[in-house]
Design a protein around this motif. Structure first.
Motif, PDB file in Angstrom:
ATOM      1  N   HIS A 110       0.811  -1.215   0.000  1.00  7.05           N
ATOM      2  CA  HIS A 110       0.000   0.000   0.000  1.00  7.05           C
ATOM      3  C   HIS A 110       0.848   1.270   0.000  1.00  7.05           C
ATOM      4  N   ILE A 151      -4.859   1.783  13.032  1.00  3.65           N
ATOM      5  CA  ILE A 151      -4.505   0.505  12.426  1.00  3.65           C
ATOM      6  C   ILE A 151      -3.960  -0.422  13.511  1.00  3.65           C
ATOM      7  N   ASN A 163      -3.292   5.269   9.737  1.00  2.00           N
ATOM      8  CA  ASN A 163      -3.674   5.175   8.333  1.00  2.00           C
ATOM      9  C   ASN A 163      -4.676   6.271   8.018  1.00  2.00           C
ATOM     10  N   HIS A 180      -6.690   0.867   4.033  1.00  2.80           N
ATOM     11  CA  HIS A 180      -6.563  -0.380   4.782  1.00  2.80           C
ATOM     12  C   HIS A 180      -7.281  -0.203   6.118  1.00  2.80           C
ATOM     13  N   HIS A 182      -9.187  -0.658   9.445  1.00  3.85           N
ATOM     14  CA  HIS A 182      -9.168  -1.734  10.440  1.00  3.85           C
ATOM     15  C   HIS A 182     -10.285  -1.631  11.470  1.00  3.85           C
ATOM     16  N   PRO A 202     -12.464  -2.076   0.863  1.00  5.56           N
ATOM     17  CA  PRO A 202     -11.737  -3.347   0.944  1.00  5.56           C
ATOM     18  C   PRO A 202     -12.653  -4.460   1.438  1.00  5.56           C
ATOM     19  N   TYR A 207      -7.765  -9.147   6.551  1.00  2.00           N
ATOM     20  CA  TYR A 207      -6.563  -8.318   6.583  1.00  2.00           C
ATOM     21  C   TYR A 207      -6.914  -6.888   6.973  1.00  2.00           C
ATOM     22  N   THR A 208      -8.066  -6.427   6.552  1.00  2.00           N
ATOM     23  CA  THR A 208      -8.556  -5.109   6.980  1.00  2.00           C
ATOM     24  C   THR A 208      -9.504  -5.311   8.157  1.00  2.00           C
ATOM     25  N   HIS A 230      -9.292  -4.825  -2.896  1.00  2.00           N
ATOM     26  CA  HIS A 230      -8.529  -5.566  -1.895  1.00  2.00           C
ATOM     27  C   HIS A 230      -9.107  -6.965  -1.701  1.00  2.00           C
TER      28      HIS A 230
END
Length: 281
Positions: A110, A151, A163, A180, A182, A202, A207-208, A230
């Motif tokens: 990213h 994040i 982020n 990204h 979270h 995403p 992952y997120t 994503h």
């Protein structure tokens, strides 16, 4: 789209007021105001336009968006500005130098530590640890700003404001890239985002953030165009599509790009699945 309840409108207004009053007086006077940070509903009866090659001129009052890969998108304006999201240093086998790139440092896919020095504007979505960063880049035809989010740190903790969600305001459109993400945004962050007509979301499911949480974010924002990103094998993409298909119509495209204008967006929030493709001659 139904109007928010009075309590929610009041909460948004107070959050927005706190954001504005936190700015230095000189910044408040010199900054072009964001047309996306508004409580009023968007204009009804909107539809979208269809695709064209990235080298073609962008139609009047429109913006072209191409899904490059992973979380990277190319956003092109009629005046010739090119912006790339979650820039890793590669956009394809073309010599084009973007005017502005945004990056997030949740993973190496990213961002890049060595962006081309010829790029005029490189916007990192993080600052000093826990401090975040604030961008408000006015390029005339395009305004680029960010809303900091937390994040997960590499050791299982949380890096506050590590982020960013980036917002691109152009041709009257408000284009948001969740990066990204979270966690679900809080009320203050939703207020800072404002209206988002186009949303890159995403949908990896882990992952997120978990898909059920991401679906709640999408349902709250109710963007006219929702573009999944994503995703990897396609399993999480199909789960996301299945989760939202009862609420929003879904359209699948064979290609990577779409042209949108404020006057011609979908009449109701619509998920548009694009196929990623790096730029090529």
């Amino acid at each position: 789209m139904p109007r928010p309840a009075l309590a929610q409108v009041t909460a948004y207004a107070l959050a927005l007021l706190s954001l504005l009053t936190a700015l230095p007086a000189s910044a408040q006077e010199s900054r072009r105001p964001s047309h996306c940070i508004a409580i009023a509903d968007a204009a009804p009866g909107l539809q979208y336009l269809h695709k064209a090659a990235w080298t073609d001129p962008v139609p009047e009052y429109s913006v072209r968006i191409q899904y490059l890969g992973h979380a990277a998108f190319l956003i092109q304006t009629r005046g010739g500005l090119n912006a790339v999201t979650d820039f890793t240093g590669y956009i394809g086998n073309v010599p084009m130098i973007p005017d502005v790139v945004t990056m997030n440092h949740a993973h190496s896919s990213h961002w890049t530590a060595a962006p081309d020095p010829a790029i005029p504007h490189v916007l990192e979505g993080w600052g000093e640890f826990g401090q975040g960063i604030d961008h408000y880049l006015d390029l005339g035809e395009m305004l680029v700003r960010n809303v900091s989010t937390d994040i997960r740190s590499s050791y299982g903790g949380t890096e506050e404001r590590g982020n960013s969600i980036f917002v691109f305001e152009v041709e009257g459109l408000c284009i948001g890239h969740l990066g990204h993400l979270h966690h679900e945004p809080n009320d203050e962050q939703y207020a800072a985002l404002g209206r988002l007509d186009v949303l890159m979301v995403p949908v990896d499911g882990g992952y997120t953030m978990a898909l059920d949480g991401m679906v709640r974010v999408v349902e709250r924002l109710r963007s006219s165009v929702i573009i999944p990103m994503h995703w990897f094998s396609g399993t999480s993409l199909e789960r996301f599509v299945a989760d939202v298909s009862d609420t929003f119509p879904v359209e699948r495209r064979d290609g990577p790009e779409i042209e949108v204008s404020l006057r011609e967006l979908p009449a109701q929030p619509t998920v548009i699945v694009l196929q990623p493709q790096w730029l090529r001659e």
